[in-house]
Scaffold this motif. Sequence first.
Motif, PDB file in Angstrom:
ATOM      1  N   LEU A 557      11.569 -55.785  15.858  1.00 10.90           N
ATOM      2  CA  LEU A 557      10.361 -55.187  15.270  1.00 10.90           C
ATOM      3  C   LEU A 557       9.148 -55.357  16.183  1.00 10.90           C
ATOM      4  O   LEU A 557       8.393 -54.400  16.392  1.00 10.90           O
ATOM      5  CB  LEU A 557      10.073 -55.838  13.907  1.00 10.90           C
ATOM      6  CG  LEU A 557       8.824 -55.319  13.200  1.00 10.90           C
ATOM      7  CD1 LEU A 557       8.933 -53.834  12.897  1.00 10.90           C
ATOM      8  CD2 LEU A 557       8.574 -56.095  11.904  1.00 10.90           C
ATOM      9  N   SER A 558       8.951 -56.558  16.753  1.00 11.78           N
ATOM     10  CA  SER A 558       7.781 -56.767  17.605  1.00 11.78           C
ATOM     11  C   SER A 558       7.807 -55.846  18.820  1.00 11.78           C
ATOM     12  O   SER A 558       6.773 -55.308  19.243  1.00 11.78           O
ATOM     13  CB  SER A 558       7.711 -58.229  18.051  1.00 11.78           C
ATOM     14  OG  SER A 558       8.903 -58.602  18.735  1.00 11.78           O
ATOM     15  N   GLU A 559       9.042 -55.623  19.380  1.00 11.80           N
ATOM     16  CA  GLU A 559       9.154 -54.720  20.515  1.00 11.80           C
ATOM     17  C   GLU A 559       8.882 -53.280  20.089  1.00 11.80           C
ATOM     18  O   GLU A 559       8.208 -52.521  20.800  1.00 11.80           O
ATOM     19  CB  GLU A 559      10.553 -54.837  21.127  1.00 11.80           C
ATOM     20  CG  GLU A 559      10.871 -56.230  21.664  1.00 11.80           C
ATOM     21  CD  GLU A 559      12.319 -56.359  22.110  1.00 11.80           C
ATOM     22  OE1 GLU A 559      13.064 -55.357  21.927  1.00 11.80           O
ATOM     23  OE2 GLU A 559      12.708 -57.426  22.624  1.00 11.80           O
ATOM     24  N   ALA A 560       9.414 -52.898  18.931  1.00  7.44           N
ATOM     25  CA  ALA A 560       9.225 -51.530  18.442  1.00  7.44           C
ATOM     26  C   ALA A 560       7.753 -51.240  18.157  1.00  7.44           C
ATOM     27  O   ALA A 560       7.255 -50.147  18.441  1.00  7.44           O
ATOM     28  CB  ALA A 560      10.057 -51.302  17.189  1.00  7.44           C
ATOM     29  N   VAL A 561       7.050 -52.224  17.609  1.00  4.92           N
ATOM     30  CA  VAL A 561       5.636 -52.035  17.307  1.00  4.92           C
ATOM     31  C   VAL A 561       4.830 -51.874  18.586  1.00  4.92           C
ATOM     32  O   VAL A 561       3.923 -51.041  18.669  1.00  4.92           O
ATOM     33  CB  VAL A 561       5.108 -53.210  16.459  1.00  4.92           C
ATOM     34  CG1 VAL A 561       3.582 -53.163  16.343  1.00  4.92           C
ATOM     35  CG2 VAL A 561       5.730 -53.190  15.080  1.00  4.92           C
ATOM     36  N   ASN A 562       5.176 -52.659  19.622  1.00  5.07           N
ATOM     37  CA  ASN A 562       4.475 -52.509  20.895  1.00  5.07           C
ATOM     38  C   ASN A 562       4.778 -51.159  21.542  1.00  5.07           C
ATOM     39  O   ASN A 562       3.907 -50.550  22.183  1.00  5.07           O
ATOM     40  CB  ASN A 562       4.853 -53.635  21.847  1.00  5.07           C
ATOM     41  CG  ASN A 562       4.173 -54.956  21.471  1.00  5.07           C
ATOM     42  OD1 ASN A 562       3.034 -54.959  21.010  1.00  5.07           O
ATOM     43  ND2 ASN A 562       4.880 -56.060  21.655  1.00  5.07           N
ATOM     44  N   MET A 563       5.997 -50.660  21.350  1.00  2.00           N
ATOM     45  CA  MET A 563       6.334 -49.326  21.832  1.00  2.00           C
ATOM     46  C   MET A 563       5.490 -48.272  21.111  1.00  2.00           C
ATOM     47  O   MET A 563       5.005 -47.312  21.738  1.00  2.00           O
ATOM     48  CB  MET A 563       7.828 -49.048  21.606  1.00  2.00           C
ATOM     49  CG  MET A 563       8.765 -49.906  22.465  1.00  2.00           C
ATOM     50  SD  MET A 563      10.505 -49.804  21.923  1.00  2.00           S
ATOM     51  CE  MET A 563      10.807 -48.053  22.054  1.00  2.00           C
ATOM     52  N   LEU A 564       5.305 -48.470  19.812  1.00  8.03           N
ATOM     53  CA  LEU A 564       4.470 -47.536  19.028  1.00  8.03           C
ATOM     54  C   LEU A 564       3.020 -47.585  19.504  1.00  8.03           C
ATOM     55  O   LEU A 564       2.360 -46.543  19.619  1.00  8.03           O
ATOM     56  CB  LEU A 564       4.553 -47.893  17.539  1.00  8.03           C
ATOM     57  CG  LEU A 564       3.627 -47.118  16.600  1.00  8.03           C
ATOM     58  CD1 LEU A 564       3.955 -45.630  16.619  1.00  8.03           C
ATOM     59  CD2 LEU A 564       3.711 -47.667  15.171  1.00  8.03           C
ATOM     60  N   ALA A 565       2.530 -48.779  19.814  1.00  6.22           N
ATOM     61  CA  ALA A 565       1.153 -48.917  20.286  1.00  6.22           C
ATOM     62  C   ALA A 565       0.956 -48.199  21.611  1.00  6.22           C
ATOM     63  O   ALA A 565      -0.067 -47.533  21.837  1.00  6.22           O
ATOM     64  CB  ALA A 565       0.799 -50.402  20.417  1.00  6.22           C
ATOM     65  N   GLU A 596       0.143 -61.852  19.517  1.00  2.63           N
ATOM     66  CA  GLU A 596      -0.650 -60.662  19.252  1.00  2.63           C
ATOM     67  C   GLU A 596       0.131 -59.415  19.655  1.00  2.63           C
ATOM     68  O   GLU A 596       0.845 -59.396  20.662  1.00  2.63           O
ATOM     69  CB  GLU A 596      -1.969 -60.707  20.024  1.00  2.63           C
ATOM     70  CG  GLU A 596      -2.967 -61.724  19.495  1.00  2.63           C
ATOM     71  CD  GLU A 596      -3.511 -61.316  18.137  1.00  2.63           C
ATOM     72  OE1 GLU A 596      -3.563 -60.105  17.840  1.00  2.63           O
ATOM     73  OE2 GLU A 596      -3.877 -62.225  17.358  1.00  2.63           O
ATOM     74  N   ILE A 597      -0.043 -58.346  18.860  1.00  6.84           N
ATOM     75  CA  ILE A 597       0.566 -57.064  19.189  1.00  6.84           C
ATOM     76  C   ILE A 597      -0.552 -56.079  19.487  1.00  6.84           C
ATOM     77  O   ILE A 597      -1.683 -56.226  19.032  1.00  6.84           O
ATOM     78  CB  ILE A 597       1.459 -56.556  18.048  1.00  6.84           C
ATOM     79  CG1 ILE A 597       0.645 -56.416  16.743  1.00  6.84           C
ATOM     80  CG2 ILE A 597       2.634 -57.488  17.826  1.00  6.84           C
ATOM     81  CD1 ILE A 597       1.458 -55.833  15.613  1.00  6.84           C
ATOM     82  N   GLY A 598      -0.228 -55.038  20.238  1.00  6.31           N
ATOM     83  CA  GLY A 598      -1.254 -54.124  20.711  1.00  6.31           C
ATOM     84  C   GLY A 598      -1.624 -53.029  19.743  1.00  6.31           C
ATOM     85  O   GLY A 598      -2.484 -52.200  20.050  1.00  6.31           O
ATOM     86  N   LEU A 599      -1.008 -52.978  18.588  1.00  2.76           N
ATOM     87  CA  LEU A 599      -1.268 -51.897  17.629  1.00  2.76           C
ATOM     88  C   LEU A 599      -2.568 -52.155  16.874  1.00  2.76           C
ATOM     89  O   LEU A 599      -2.834 -53.280  16.424  1.00  2.76           O
ATOM     90  CB  LEU A 599      -0.104 -51.786  16.649  1.00  2.76           C
ATOM     91  CG  LEU A 599      -0.096 -50.542  15.753  1.00  2.76           C
ATOM     92  CD1 LEU A 599       0.073 -49.277  16.595  1.00  2.76           C
ATOM     93  CD2 LEU A 599       1.017 -50.644  14.715  1.00  2.76           C
ATOM     94  N   SER A 600      -3.368 -51.125  16.735  1.00  5.43           N
ATOM     95  CA  SER A 600      -4.646 -51.253  16.030  1.00  5.43           C
ATOM     96  C   SER A 600      -4.428 -51.589  14.559  1.00  5.43           C
ATOM     97  O   SER A 600      -3.409 -51.211  13.955  1.00  5.43           O
ATOM     98  CB  SER A 600      -5.443 -49.955  16.158  1.00  5.43           C
ATOM     99  OG  SER A 600      -6.594 -49.992  15.343  1.00  5.43           O
TER     100      SER A 600
END
Length: 946
Positions: A557-565, A596-600
């Motif tokens: 999930l953390s990788e997928a969210v960063n891909m989305l960001a 921290e993740i890069g998604l707003s």
Amino acid sequence: MNRSSAEELNTYESMNEYGGTPGAAAPTDVPWDDLSPADTFSEMPSDVPWRDDPPDGGYYSYSEDGEPCTDECRQPDSVRAKNQKEYSTEKQKNDRQQKKNLAVEYLSNGTISIKSAVRSKKTGEIRVGIECARLLLPAETEELEKNIQAELQYQTVKCSFDYSAVVARLVGGDGEPELLLRDLWCETAPQLEPILRRSRVERHGGEYVFFVPERYTRAMSQAAASDFRAFVAHSYGWNTPLRIVADANADDGIDLAEPVVKRDWGNAAALKKTVKTQRRNIKKLSPGDIVYGKEILKPEVQHMADLDDKSGRVTVKGTILSIETFVSPKRGTVIITIFITDLTNSVAVKIFPDEAAKVRTSQLLEKAKEEGAALMVRGWFRYDNYARDYCIFADDINRYPVERRADTSAEKRVELHLHTRMSAMDATADLDKVVELAAKWGHTAIAITDHGVVHSFPEAKKAAKKNNIKVIFGCEGYLLPDCELIPLEREYCAVAVTYFGSGIHGRVFDIGAVKFDSFGRVISTFRTPVNPGVPQLPRIAKLTGYTDDDIDGAPLLSEAVNMLADFAGGAALVLHCPEQLDLLHELAAAAGHGKEIGLSKNCVSGSMLMQYLRRDLKAEERQLPELNAGAAAEWTAKNTADLLKKCRELNVSTVPLIDCTIKNLHKQKTNHIVLLAATQPGLKNLYKLVSYSNLDHFYKTPRIPRSLLNLHREGIIIGTACEAGELFRAMVDGKSEEELLKIASWYDYLEIQPIGNNAFLVREGLAKDDEELRDFNRRIVALGEKLNKPVVATGDVHFIEPEDSIFRAILMCSQNFKDAAVQPPLYFRTTEDMLAEFQYLGSDKAFEVVVKNTNLIADMCSQLRPFLDEKQTYSPELPGAADELKGLALNTAHELYGDPLPEIVQKRLDKELNSIIGNGYSSLYMVAQKLVSKSLSDGYLVGSRG
């Protein structure tokens, strides 16, 4: 009288004429001021002239040991026996009065001490010099003089009181001179005591400043201070400057039920005197002004609050509250009861006019009530057994005109912030009266801005037409800061997820996104499976279309969210359900161990926009369909593009961006905001905002989200409101200049108010002093100049006259406000009042904010109609109601009378239906029919008329 005090007084009876022993030579002259001080009579110097020559044939004697003894005059035995008898009688009389002798008591406790005693040879007058340990009241000095005169048995005794030592201490600051001055003024002028007790005294250098509640500055004038200063200087030799300053923040009339702490002035029996208001050089009243009885000459007017059961014959002056007339059914006696008030209290006045005078008296009283004139009443204040209360049984009643406040400025201001009684439990201003007063003052317009409602608009329209003045329809709303506004024309990224479970215990299996522009043109798409660490359920697999191998090889999930960001980049995120974005952050943070993740965390809420812009759809039609993440993202993108198109049609250039991580967004603290309808579409938008705030966003108060206001802003002028507004609170909180400019730029005009309105900030420690409150207003003016926005000065009116504050205080007390007794000056101010208030900005700037800019805003608002047609009822319209009503009536008639209907039944049915349908009542009838039918079908027995 105790022994030591009696001996001191009797010692003076043992002196000869010149204070020496018998036969001593008399001094040629003893000056008044050459006497050494003495603490008691016995310590007086022997060369003080005191006694007259001894009686014929006698002389004075002393005891051999020099101790004080009874005065003996060597005379024949018969004379001496008579004198001894008289002396014994007098001694007994003195013994009975010992406990009441103020001179003896003050001598014994050190309050006073005898400094000198001198008798004049020419007049025989005795002058006693007394040194005082504290300031004595006039009643005390008078009583002391009487006591000393009684003890010395002389007809003429004059006492001079020396306060030099006391005054020296007070001038040096010892003994709380500020409080002592106030207490002394209260004792010498009891009619001013209620005002003085509500005033504070401060010492500024050598001057004492009395800060008096603003509404009492006329009674507590500088002339009154000069009179008191003259009294203090004459009585005590204390020449101290006094100054009266109006204090808008002082308590102006609410009794907190706390005992008044008074200084102990001793046993002086000072009687309170009435307030004398001598009429000088007043022309004789006309016959029409003598309502009852005769003209009242040289009246001594008393405050109604000072009346008690011992007042007797009184004279009062006040305005009429109401009039009641009673005619005795037996004797035909007319009793007229007039209820009047002088704003200190109210009292009932009774008169018994005869047959000839009752009509004239009643007419004059009604005329005085209509004109708002004052009545001066003279009569007896006593208990009325019939009314079971104290009343004034009047002998004479005169009518006098009442001086009303007037706006004499050549150019008038416009009040843009005013509350009526429709501001529930907050304001007491009568709308008819305040509009009438504004028109009388020559104001061209006045705004109505009640809290969260528009209930006063119908009455305001009538008042405007009656007084030929423009009423600006507005509202002071409660702004919910639920979002930040971003430009509409930009790139967007619609995001959707496939999620199963509850909260942070759930699992994400699929993430999809579509990047598009504001016109709905798709730029790119994104979709990825997510490995949740658990196998898919069959229902999830069917929805996503992924196999177990797809899930096992998918990113975490953390990788997928960063891909989305990375895919979204700088585009604004759009989620139909914003809570999904918050969930992504929580789950990704948990899976990534807090990294921290890069998604707003901010996004545009699709569901919010649909609620605002697609009210034609039912709630279930506005929900996101059950689709996989990719298809859901496409649906969100298409739906958002349609909503952005509607925003353009409403001339909206920004969209709301919310922080999805804020919990209970609808419960956030609100800020006040003033909304003024400038155009007819703007008035319609105002109605929408008020309706939606009460129906959809009510939490303690009807809240207007910024996101909603942004969509319905057209035709509305928005102001920053009072200290509870967003801009003022940001200043108090110490926000930076950049933040203040950002906040202020969203409003159409900025608002400042008199510092008395915000004085509670000083009391609560949020501002240092009044000067800082002025600085807040100066900063708002500076912001307006930087942004080129008009700054207006308003009064935030809650009541009309200054003395009406007590009524609002009652409302505040009922709601348990701690500072309800300390009311701010929220009265309707004249142009001169406001110009004087803002003089610290400079004369030109004060005129700009008070007169020029308020008229500018008023000119931007058209004269609007709150309703399109006064004769229309605007009943709801139910589609197909006429046909449905006609069908129900015909079916029921056929069941009762068969088909075809008898002619008489058909004619009556046509007549009834044509009346109902033709006059537009079919929807109303069908609404009632459906409500009754539904209730009966659910088992509730109801009745319905019509």
